[in-house]
Design an enzyme around this catalytic site. Structure first.
Site, PDB file in Angstrom:
ATOM      1  N   GLU A  63     -13.939   6.051   5.130  1.00 49.44           N
ATOM      2  CA  GLU A  63     -12.946   5.170   4.492  1.00 49.44           C
ATOM      3  C   GLU A  63     -12.592   4.048   5.475  1.00 49.44           C
ATOM      4  O   GLU A  63     -11.432   3.674   5.598  1.00 49.44           O
ATOM      5  CB  GLU A  63     -11.702   5.964   4.089  1.00 49.44           C
ATOM      6  CG  GLU A  63     -11.078   6.708   5.271  1.00 49.44           C
ATOM      7  CD  GLU A  63      -9.841   7.513   4.943  1.00 49.44           C
ATOM      8  OE1 GLU A  63      -9.562   7.763   3.756  1.00 49.44           O
ATOM      9  OE2 GLU A  63      -9.132   7.884   5.903  1.00 49.44           O
ATOM     10  N   LYS A 106      -3.901   7.552  -3.689  1.00 43.93           N
ATOM     11  CA  LYS A 106      -2.751   8.054  -2.950  1.00 43.93           C
ATOM     12  C   LYS A 106      -1.744   8.580  -3.949  1.00 43.93           C
ATOM     13  O   LYS A 106      -1.235   7.808  -4.795  1.00 43.93           O
ATOM     14  CB  LYS A 106      -2.128   6.915  -2.144  1.00 43.93           C
ATOM     15  CG  LYS A 106      -2.959   6.525  -0.943  1.00 43.93           C
ATOM     16  CD  LYS A 106      -2.920   7.624   0.089  1.00 43.93           C
ATOM     17  CE  LYS A 106      -3.471   7.160   1.417  1.00 43.93           C
ATOM     18  NZ  LYS A 106      -3.462   8.254   2.397  1.00 43.93           N
ATOM     19  N   LYS A 114     -10.264   6.600  -3.202  1.00 48.47           N
ATOM     20  CA  LYS A 114      -9.269   7.612  -2.829  1.00 48.47           C
ATOM     21  C   LYS A 114      -7.943   7.159  -3.414  1.00 48.47           C
ATOM     22  O   LYS A 114      -7.532   6.010  -3.215  1.00 48.47           O
ATOM     23  CB  LYS A 114      -9.250   7.698  -1.307  1.00 48.47           C
ATOM     24  CG  LYS A 114      -8.084   8.410  -0.695  1.00 48.47           C
ATOM     25  CD  LYS A 114      -8.424   8.823   0.725  1.00 48.47           C
ATOM     26  CE  LYS A 114      -7.267   8.638   1.676  1.00 48.47           C
ATOM     27  NZ  LYS A 114      -7.545   9.165   3.022  1.00 48.47           N
ATOM     28  N   GLU A 146      -7.275  15.819  -0.453  1.00 49.68           N
ATOM     29  CA  GLU A 146      -6.933  15.674   0.971  1.00 49.68           C
ATOM     30  C   GLU A 146      -5.491  16.104   1.203  1.00 49.68           C
ATOM     31  O   GLU A 146      -4.576  15.625   0.525  1.00 49.68           O
ATOM     32  CB  GLU A 146      -7.150  14.207   1.364  1.00 49.68           C
ATOM     33  CG  GLU A 146      -6.876  13.889   2.813  1.00 49.68           C
ATOM     34  CD  GLU A 146      -7.349  12.464   3.167  1.00 49.68           C
ATOM     35  OE1 GLU A 146      -8.199  11.899   2.441  1.00 49.68           O
ATOM     36  OE2 GLU A 146      -6.852  11.919   4.159  1.00 49.68           O
ATOM     37  N   ASP A 169      -5.472  11.806  -2.077  1.00 52.94           N
ATOM     38  CA  ASP A 169      -4.814  12.149  -0.815  1.00 52.94           C
ATOM     39  C   ASP A 169      -3.335  12.340  -1.105  1.00 52.94           C
ATOM     40  O   ASP A 169      -2.651  11.411  -1.543  1.00 52.94           O
ATOM     41  CB  ASP A 169      -5.015  11.029   0.217  1.00 52.94           C
ATOM     42  CG  ASP A 169      -4.511  11.424   1.603  1.00 52.94           C
ATOM     43  OD1 ASP A 169      -3.928  12.526   1.737  1.00 52.94           O
ATOM     44  OD2 ASP A 169      -4.706  10.632   2.551  1.00 52.94           O
ATOM     45  N   LYS A 187     -10.563  11.360  12.690  1.00 55.80           N
ATOM     46  CA  LYS A 187      -9.845  10.130  13.042  1.00 55.80           C
ATOM     47  C   LYS A 187      -9.789  10.027  14.559  1.00 55.80           C
ATOM     48  O   LYS A 187      -9.289  10.953  15.217  1.00 55.80           O
ATOM     49  CB  LYS A 187      -8.433  10.136  12.452  1.00 55.80           C
ATOM     50  CG  LYS A 187      -8.437  10.096  10.930  1.00 55.80           C
ATOM     51  CD  LYS A 187      -7.053   9.913  10.344  1.00 55.80           C
ATOM     52  CE  LYS A 187      -7.151   9.754   8.832  1.00 55.80           C
ATOM     53  NZ  LYS A 187      -5.841   9.656   8.190  1.00 55.80           N
ATOM     54  N   HIS A 195       0.873  -1.174   0.000  1.00 54.89           N
ATOM     55  CA  HIS A 195       0.000   0.000   0.000  1.00 54.89           C
ATOM     56  C   HIS A 195       0.907   1.219   0.000  1.00 54.89           C
ATOM     57  O   HIS A 195       1.601   1.497   0.978  1.00 54.89           O
ATOM     58  CB  HIS A 195      -0.885  -0.058   1.260  1.00 54.89           C
ATOM     59  CG  HIS A 195      -2.089   0.815   1.199  1.00 54.89           C
ATOM     60  ND1 HIS A 195      -3.098   0.632   0.286  1.00 54.89           N
ATOM     61  CD2 HIS A 195      -2.473   1.877   1.957  1.00 54.89           C
ATOM     62  CE1 HIS A 195      -4.052   1.536   0.487  1.00 54.89           C
ATOM     63  NE2 HIS A 195      -3.688   2.306   1.482  1.00 54.89           N
ATOM     64  N   ASP A 254      -6.364  16.600   6.872  1.00 56.43           N
ATOM     65  CA  ASP A 254      -6.139  15.319   7.554  1.00 56.43           C
ATOM     66  C   ASP A 254      -4.980  15.478   8.540  1.00 56.43           C
ATOM     67  O   ASP A 254      -5.197  15.703   9.726  1.00 56.43           O
ATOM     68  CB  ASP A 254      -5.894  14.199   6.534  1.00 56.43           C
ATOM     69  CG  ASP A 254      -5.680  12.860   7.226  1.00 56.43           C
ATOM     70  OD1 ASP A 254      -5.968  12.760   8.435  1.00 56.43           O
ATOM     71  OD2 ASP A 254      -5.205  11.900   6.581  1.00 56.43           O
TER      72      ASP A 254
HETATM   73  O1  LIG Z   1      -5.584   9.167   5.149  1.00 55.67           O
HETATM   74  C1  LIG Z   1      -4.459   8.768   5.344  1.00 55.67           C
HETATM   75  O2  LIG Z   1      -3.555   9.573   5.170  1.00 55.67           O
HETATM   76  C2  LIG Z   1      -4.146   7.392   5.852  1.00 55.67           C
HETATM   77  C3  LIG Z   1      -4.888   6.269   5.324  1.00 55.67           C
HETATM   78  C4  LIG Z   1      -6.294   6.344   5.078  1.00 55.67           C
HETATM   79  C5  LIG Z   1      -6.585   5.575   3.998  1.00 55.67           C
HETATM   80  C6  LIG Z   1      -5.394   5.117   3.455  1.00 55.67           C
HETATM   81  O3  LIG Z   1      -5.223   4.422   2.475  1.00 55.67           O
HETATM   82  O4  LIG Z   1      -4.374   5.631   4.186  1.00 55.67           O
HETATM   83 MN   LIG Z   2      -4.962  11.253   4.607  1.00 54.51          MN
END
Ligand SMILES: O=C(O)C[C@H]1C=CC(=O)O1
Ligand SMILES: [Mn+2]
Length: 374
Positions: free
Chosen positions: A327, A169, A167, A224, A198, A273, A22, A249
């Site tokens: 999420e 990354k 979402k 994000e 994000d 969170k 991941h 975040d």
């Molecule tokens: O949001 C984050 O930064 C951390 C986290 C939340 C979902 C994911 O894949 O990583």
């Molecule tokens: Mn995040």
């Protein structure tokens, strides 16, 4: 001595495999490490909580190791002998002597809520004032690092009716490459899915200024944490200029951060969170600040296993509005968990039972197998 005195607190580090690597801007996860907290009370009831972060110290100020040692050495002596049913008093006692450490506090608060729910025969959501929904829509994070693989994964999730919010990354790669990756995925999924990104603080303001415009103009619904949590002025300026909403975040490391972000207009959506506020009750204080300021809410995750995910879910079930969904997919990223029953994901939602406490039981054999110190 109160009837429900806290007798012992045990912390257990557990390493679990993930379904695939991941990839986040600051770290690539090859597995996930949970810290499980077991609070045993004089009436024989045990409460269970979880304090989990991502990538050791690469995401936040606490690591699994620091969480364990701090609870063992600093939290437990303050709590042993205290009334397990008075969560206000227990958390205040911690607050007076322990700065920060919201991840560790969150796991302890979750465990106290679980114990109290079991004692009163009520689900945690009802201890928090009552649920206004029984299920939560759940986004999935596409983070394989490969565009074609991410599209295939999204198609599979749509077919399974598990997720229709994705979402992505980004931030680890070169910005134009990242933008092309996002746009290709949005094009492939079209109106069948909501696509968000994000950046995990990876851009500077100048890069973000242009990139947020490109993302918004290409149908991306939410951006994000595009820049560092330390550049609050930059967040304010991006929030004014970006065609897509900006979500905070990493900017939120405590309830007071949430207040300051709201006051300054640094984001129009907050990721909630439990770990970054100090527990399911603490996160609802941030939610109240956001609601009062007209800021949208999103139920975030630190990629916890089943315990932390359910602790978050019980809090999110009580919110008036959860405009940006959640999420809470952490357990689905793991190939194994340590609970007797898996969480229920169906029809794009996580369904949360009304069983007492967090509504879960630990599978002792699995815990014994996956604990780091076995
Ligand atoms: O949001 C984050 O930064 C951390 C986290 C939340 C979902 C994911 O894949 O990583
Ligand atoms: Mn995040």
């Amino acid at each position: 001595m109160p009837i429900c005195a806290i007798e012992s607190i045990e912390t257990i580090i557990v390493d679990l495999p993930t379904i695939r690597p991941h990839k986040l801007a600051m770290h690539t996860m090859q597995n996930q490490t949970l810290v499980i907290i077991r609070v045993r009370c004089a009436d024989g009831i045990e409460g269970v909580g979880e304090s989990t972060t991502i990538g050791g110290l690469s995401y936040g100020n606490e690591s699994p190791d620091s969480i364990k040692v701090n609870i063992d050495r600093h939290f437990a002596p303050l709590l042993i002998g205290q009334d397990a049913s008075n969560i206000n008093a227990a958390m205040l006692r911690l607050e007076r002597s322990i700065r920060g450490n919201t991840f560790a506090k969150s796991g302890v608060e979750s465990a106290l809520l679980d114990a109290l729910g079991k004692r009163l025969n009520l689900p945690v959501s009802e201890l928090l004032g009552g649920r206004v929904r029984d299920a939560l829509p759940v986004a999935w994070t596409l983070a394989s690092g490969n565009t074609e693989k991410d599209i295939a994964e999204a198609e599979k999730m749509l077919d399974l009716r598990r997720h229709r919010i994705f979402k992505l990354k980004i931030g680890a790669g070169e910005v134009n490459h990242d933008l092309a990756h996002v746009i290709a995925i949005k094009k492939a999924l079209g109106d069948r899915a909501s696509v968000r990104v994000d950046v995990n603080q990876a851009w500077d303001e100048a890069v973000a200024l242009r990139a947020c415009k490109v993302l918004g103009d290409n149908g991306i619904d939410l951006i994000e944490q595009p820049i560092s949590r330390n550049n609050r002025g930059g967040m304010v300026r991006l929030n004014l200029s970006s065609p897509a909403p900006i979500m905070a975040d990493e900017s939120i490391e405590c309830v007071e951060d949430a207040f300051n972000l709201a006051r300054e207009g640094a984001a129009s959506v907050f990721a909630l969170k439990i770990a970054k506020n100090g527990g399911p009750r603490a996160v609802l204080r941030t939610a109240a600040i956001a609601e009062s300021a007209g800021i949208g809410l999103y139920g975030g995750t630190m990629l916890e296993g089943g315990i932390g995910t359910l602790a978050s879910a019980h809090a999110f079930l009580t919110l008036n509005k959860l405009t940006w969904d959640t999420e809470l997919f952490g357990p689905l990223l793991l190939t194994e968990d340590i609970l007797t029953e898996p969480l229920v994901y169906r029809d794009f939602h996580l369904h949360v039972s009304t069983a007492p406490g967090l509504g879960l039981a630990i599978d002792e054999e699995r815990l014994a197998f996956f604990r780091r110190d076995k």
